[in-house]
Design a protein around this motif. Structure first.
Motif, PDB file in Angstrom:
ATOM      1  N   PHE A 186      36.879   5.538  55.012  1.00 28.51           N
ATOM      2  CA  PHE A 186      37.401   4.887  56.206  1.00 28.51           C
ATOM      3  C   PHE A 186      38.718   5.559  56.609  1.00 28.51           C
ATOM      4  CE2 PHE A 186      34.703   1.537  54.449  1.00 28.51           C
ATOM      5  CZ  PHE A 186      33.994   1.179  55.588  1.00 28.51           C
ATOM      6  N   LYS A 187      38.776   5.923  57.882  1.00 27.79           N
ATOM      7  CA  LYS A 187      39.979   6.583  58.399  1.00 27.79           C
ATOM      8  C   LYS A 187      40.394   5.911  59.698  1.00 27.79           C
ATOM      9  CE  LYS A 187      40.384  11.022  57.838  1.00 27.79           C
ATOM     10  NZ  LYS A 187      40.167  12.484  57.950  1.00 27.79           N
ATOM     11  N   SER A 211      51.246  -4.619  67.363  1.00 27.07           N
ATOM     12  CA  SER A 211      50.856  -6.019  67.205  1.00 27.07           C
ATOM     13  C   SER A 211      49.361  -6.162  66.925  1.00 27.07           C
ATOM     14  CB  SER A 211      51.231  -6.817  68.467  1.00 27.07           C
ATOM     15  OG  SER A 211      50.554  -6.284  69.596  1.00 27.07           O
ATOM     16  N   LYS A 212      48.537  -5.265  67.498  1.00 34.31           N
ATOM     17  CA  LYS A 212      47.092  -5.349  67.305  1.00 34.31           C
ATOM     18  C   LYS A 212      46.672  -4.592  66.054  1.00 34.31           C
ATOM     19  CE  LYS A 212      46.017  -5.747  72.221  1.00 34.31           C
ATOM     20  NZ  LYS A 212      45.264  -5.145  73.360  1.00 34.31           N
ATOM     21  N   PRO A 213      45.760  -5.170  65.256  1.00 30.07           N
ATOM     22  CA  PRO A 213      45.282  -4.435  64.071  1.00 30.07           C
ATOM     23  C   PRO A 213      44.373  -3.272  64.486  1.00 30.07           C
ATOM     24  CG  PRO A 213      44.093  -6.492  64.307  1.00 30.07           C
ATOM     25  CD  PRO A 213      45.161  -6.506  65.358  1.00 30.07           C
ATOM     26  N   VAL A 214      44.508  -2.183  63.792  1.00 35.74           N
ATOM     27  CA  VAL A 214      43.714  -0.983  64.092  1.00 35.74           C
ATOM     28  C   VAL A 214      42.430  -1.021  63.262  1.00 35.74           C
ATOM     29  CG1 VAL A 214      43.679   1.529  64.088  1.00 35.74           C
ATOM     30  CG2 VAL A 214      45.819   0.295  64.568  1.00 35.74           C
ATOM     31  N   LYS A 215      41.320  -0.912  63.935  1.00 34.62           N
ATOM     32  CA  LYS A 215      40.034  -0.917  63.250  1.00 34.62           C
ATOM     33  C   LYS A 215      39.701   0.487  62.754  1.00 34.62           C
ATOM     34  CE  LYS A 215      35.217  -2.290  63.819  1.00 34.62           C
ATOM     35  NZ  LYS A 215      34.195  -2.805  64.766  1.00 34.62           N
ATOM     36  N   GLN A 216      39.421   0.599  61.501  1.00 30.58           N
ATOM     37  CA  GLN A 216      39.126   1.903  60.917  1.00 30.58           C
ATOM     38  C   GLN A 216      37.673   2.303  61.176  1.00 30.58           C
ATOM     39  OE1 GLN A 216      40.173   1.499  56.788  1.00 30.58           O
ATOM     40  NE2 GLN A 216      42.292   2.119  57.176  1.00 30.58           N
ATOM     41  N   ARG A 217      37.450   3.604  61.147  1.00 28.59           N
ATOM     42  CA  ARG A 217      36.122   4.162  61.383  1.00 28.59           C
ATOM     43  C   ARG A 217      35.660   4.963  60.163  1.00 28.59           C
ATOM     44  NH1 ARG A 217      36.307   7.333  66.963  1.00 28.59           N
ATOM     45  NH2 ARG A 217      34.153   7.737  66.280  1.00 28.59           N
ATOM     46  N   LYS A 218      34.342   5.127  60.084  1.00 29.21           N
ATOM     47  CA  LYS A 218      33.766   5.852  58.952  1.00 29.21           C
ATOM     48  C   LYS A 218      33.857   7.357  59.185  1.00 29.21           C
ATOM     49  CE  LYS A 218      30.367   2.605  57.104  1.00 29.21           C
ATOM     50  NZ  LYS A 218      28.915   2.380  56.856  1.00 29.21           N
TER      51      LYS A 218
END
Length: 449
Positions: free
Chosen positions: A317-318, A339-346
């Motif tokens: 996950f990066k 403020s917003k959480p960063v969604k990780q990608r594969k």
């Protein structure tokens, strides 16, 4: 003068004689022709008389059929005529009567009627025993019978024997192959009906239980689904594309075996490929001796177990920033919203040069050393721990002089020799020479009479 007259008279006589002969011949020919005509006429007359006699004996056939009546009278009350197939069966029955049948065939008819009545009664009885709470049991062993299946259900559950209302186990219709030593008792499946719904679900709970070393598949008789998928466990791993890899053979450790590599892969390619997983300590790639190219497999040793687990899993996950180029990354850094959480990608690492890699945990050095030498390894841990001990003088480097003495740490074993470092003819020089003396024969003399 006299001579001329004599010659003319002789010629006249010759001409007259020829004319007479010709006339006689013509008369004879005419007579023969008349006789032939008369004979031909007589033969024709005889044939005509014979034809007239035959015609008088047999009347002439009519060429036209007699006119049919205008209306046909059909009696509806008469029985329907038998078909050609039924007529053939009746004829065969008359030609080949059964020994048990009487002259009128009443016994055979009675037997068939009784048989059909018995079958219909049995069908009615089976239909009456069927219930809404039935199960289908598949993957049965060939040795299973109705009694053994009933015993299996009653022994492994709390179902009373009287609640099992029906067991339908079709017998095999085809003969078994000649190589089989035992005759199959069923077709591999059966239907079982119960009187209560609780009994049905108790039987379904026995699915995947083994009967004579065969895992049974038990499901509702009204369900046409196949064998359900096994539940996902921690041992089953996802390779990043939705497919599942097999259970790993070795426990998780820092060393990973990588297979199905291309021959053009180098150690730098592997290092760059697995760099997103974590820190790499060592890469050992199997290569060909002549070309130095990869043989298709390698071992990668990571700094920690988490990095090795990610390599075996096939993805890491990066952050989304890692997927952007430098210009987009610089622009996005100035507009980052913390403020917003960063969604990780594969980030997939399961393929290299278009080839699906085979990934699994390899044996650690401690386990491999124990398998090779049969006792526990002593000394420091690490990739090359224990190698510095007992490998002879000079550090055991390739190209050094080979020592065949007791140079393996006092174990009395021989050091591994690299055949590429042996000089040409050295093996023949060290071998024991054969004796050149005349050796007395030790054979047996054989004589023939």
């Amino acid at each position: 003068m006299s001579s001329d007259t004599e010659m003319s008279s002789a010629e006249e006589i010759a001409v007259v004689s020829k004319k007479e002969r010709r006339d006689k011949k013509e008369k004879k020919d005419k007579k023969e022709k008349k006789e032939k005509k008369r004979a031909r006429a007589e033969s024709k007359a005889e044939v005509a008389e014979s034809d007239s006699e035959d015609a008088a004996e047999t009347p002439a056939k009519k060429r036209k059929r007699e006119a049919l009546p205008e209306e046909l009278e059909i009696d509806v009350n008469l029985p329907e005529p038998a078909s050609k197939k039924a007529a053939r069966k009746a004829k065969k029955a008359k030609l080949n009567p059964t020994p048990a049948a009487n002259a009128d065939g009443e016994a055979s008819v009675a037997k068939t009627d009784a048989k059909t009545d018995a079958n219909s009664a049995e069908d009615r009885e089976n239909a009456a025993k069927r219930s809404e709470y039935g199960v289908w049991i598949g993957n049965l062993p060939w040795s299973a019978t109705k009694e053994s299946l009933r015993k299996f259900l009653t022994d492994n559950t709390e179902i009373p024997d009287d609640q099992i209302t029906r067991i339908h186990m079709p017998p095999p219709t085809r003969p078994p192959p000649p190589s089989w030593t035992t005759k199959p008792m069923n077709k591999g499946f059966a239907y079982v009906d119960f009187s209560t719904e609780l009994s049905m679900y108790s039987a379904i709970a026995l699915t995947e239980m083994k009967m004579d070393n065969r895992a049974l598949l038990i499901k509702n008789a009204k369900s046409f689904d196949g064998r359900p998928d096994k539940p996902k466990t921690e041992e089953t791993q996802d390779n990043g594309r939705g497919a599942k890899d097999a259970k790993p053979k070795n426990p998780p450790n820092k060393r990973v075996f990588v297979g199905n590599l291309s021959f053009d892969v180098t150690q730098e390619d592997l290092k760059n490929h697995y760099a997103p997983c974590g820190r790499i300590d060592n890469i050992h790639m199997a290569t060909f001796e002549d070309s130095g190219k990869c043989k298709g497999f390698a071992w990668v040793t990571f700094r920690d177990v988490e990095a090795a687990t990610a390599a075996v899993r096939g993805f890491v996950f990066k952050d989304p920033s890692a997927f952007k180029n430098k210009k987009d990354r610089d622009e996005s850094d100035s507009e980052v919203d913390t403020s917003k959480p960063v969604k990780q990608r594969k980030w997939l690492v399961n393929k290299l040069m278009g080839r699906e890699l085979r990934r699994e945990f390899a044996e650690d050095n401690h386990t491999r050393y124990h398998k090779r030498f049969g006792h526990e390894k002593e000394g420091a841990d690490g990739e090359n721990a224990g190698r510095e001990r007992g490998f002879g003088r000079g550090g055991g480097q390739r190209g050094d002089r080979q020592d065949f003495g007791d140079s393996n740490g006092g174990r009395g074993g021989k050091r591994k020799v690299d055949p590429r470092n042996i000089k040409s003819g050295a093996a023949h020089m060290s071998t024991q020479r054969a004796s050149q003396a005349i050796v007395e024969s030790q054979g047996k003399k054989t004589t023939f009479d």
